[in-house]
Design an enzyme around this catalytic site. Sequence first.
Site, PDB file in Angstrom:
ATOM      1  N   SER A 128       0.827  -1.204   0.000  1.00 57.44           N
ATOM      2  CA  SER A 128       0.000   0.000   0.000  1.00 57.44           C
ATOM      3  C   SER A 128       0.870   1.266   0.000  1.00 57.44           C
ATOM      4  O   SER A 128       1.528   1.558  -0.977  1.00 57.44           O
ATOM      5  CB  SER A 128      -0.973  -0.029   1.181  1.00 57.44           C
ATOM      6  OG  SER A 128      -2.175   0.652   0.860  1.00 57.44           O
ATOM      7  N   LYS A 180     -21.873  17.818   9.748  1.00 56.60           N
ATOM      8  CA  LYS A 180     -20.695  18.315  10.454  1.00 56.60           C
ATOM      9  C   LYS A 180     -20.024  17.235  11.304  1.00 56.60           C
ATOM     10  O   LYS A 180     -18.803  17.235  11.457  1.00 56.60           O
ATOM     11  CB  LYS A 180     -21.092  19.511  11.349  1.00 56.60           C
ATOM     12  CG  LYS A 180     -19.917  20.201  12.031  1.00 56.60           C
ATOM     13  CD  LYS A 180     -18.962  20.788  11.020  1.00 56.60           C
ATOM     14  CE  LYS A 180     -17.807  21.519  11.716  1.00 56.60           C
ATOM     15  NZ  LYS A 180     -16.800  21.978  10.754  1.00 56.60           N
TER      16      LYS A 180
END
Length: 316
Positions: A128, A180
């Site tokens: 990765s 939010k």
Amino acid sequence: MRNAVVMGVIGLMLSGCTFNFPLFPGPGPLQETQVDGTGKAKVLLIEISGMISSQEKEGFRPTPSMIASVKEQLTRAAKDEQIKAIVLRINTPGGTVTASDIIYHELKTFKTNRKVPIIASIMDLGTSGGYYIAAAADKVLAHPSSVTGSIGVIMLTVNAKGLLEKIGVEATAVTSGPRKDMGSPFRTMTVEERAIFQGLIDSFYQRFLTIVQEGRTNLQMEQIKRLADGRIYTGEQAKEAGLVDEIGYLEDAVEVAKKQAGLTEARVVTYQRPGEYSNNVYSKLVAPSGLASLAELDLATVVRGGTPQFMYLWMP
């Protein structure tokens, strides 16, 4: 004489004087150490080992983050005209998206400015984010027993809502908008929020694919996409797929670096802190096991309500 000095210090302490000196001094500047070879030209060995992160490692002697360490080494190497090549000794399962990208960027910038070859040598793990960084190299070598690949993105978050309900604790967030607090560990993620996060992950994934394509000009994008479903590969499998150039050991990577730089001989050097010791190219190598590497990731921050982590990370 010594007794007089000790008694004098004790007297000053009893008189109310204070001292401000560190019990464990911080790391000093980098020092060059030769670990192999002969000649005037140098091949610099840089280690990318453990979790790729911008976090400083704490302890009795705090050490700079991986980003800061790599940047410091490249800055010093840029001033040394005898540095003719760099070998990256990669041993990492990956790490955060941004930290991986910054190190990749710094390597590409150095290579553009100094015009010296960079060779990546994948040790136990180069998955990765580790493979993302390796894509900055001119050539990538893997051991026969290396594990690499795992091209993709994962988002780490925690849902602690059920646990809090069991112990009678309720978390309340007052927000300026319904999105939010998306990703909060204190409530279940909605379908719409998951789609938003998926969009971010898809964007990071596309950048990963682009980076791989730039580094592996032998592969078409459609080939890369087939290889980049998150799976891992042995060194041999990666070579057959075109993800690495050669199977070889660290000494082989040094020889490839010398050949790429047009050298017949060179000294292999590392940059170290005072008190560290190296006498060969494998010194100070830390093999990151899965649990040990994940321990470096601050999962406690996520549980406490930290933001989700976007990772280029192999995390089985």
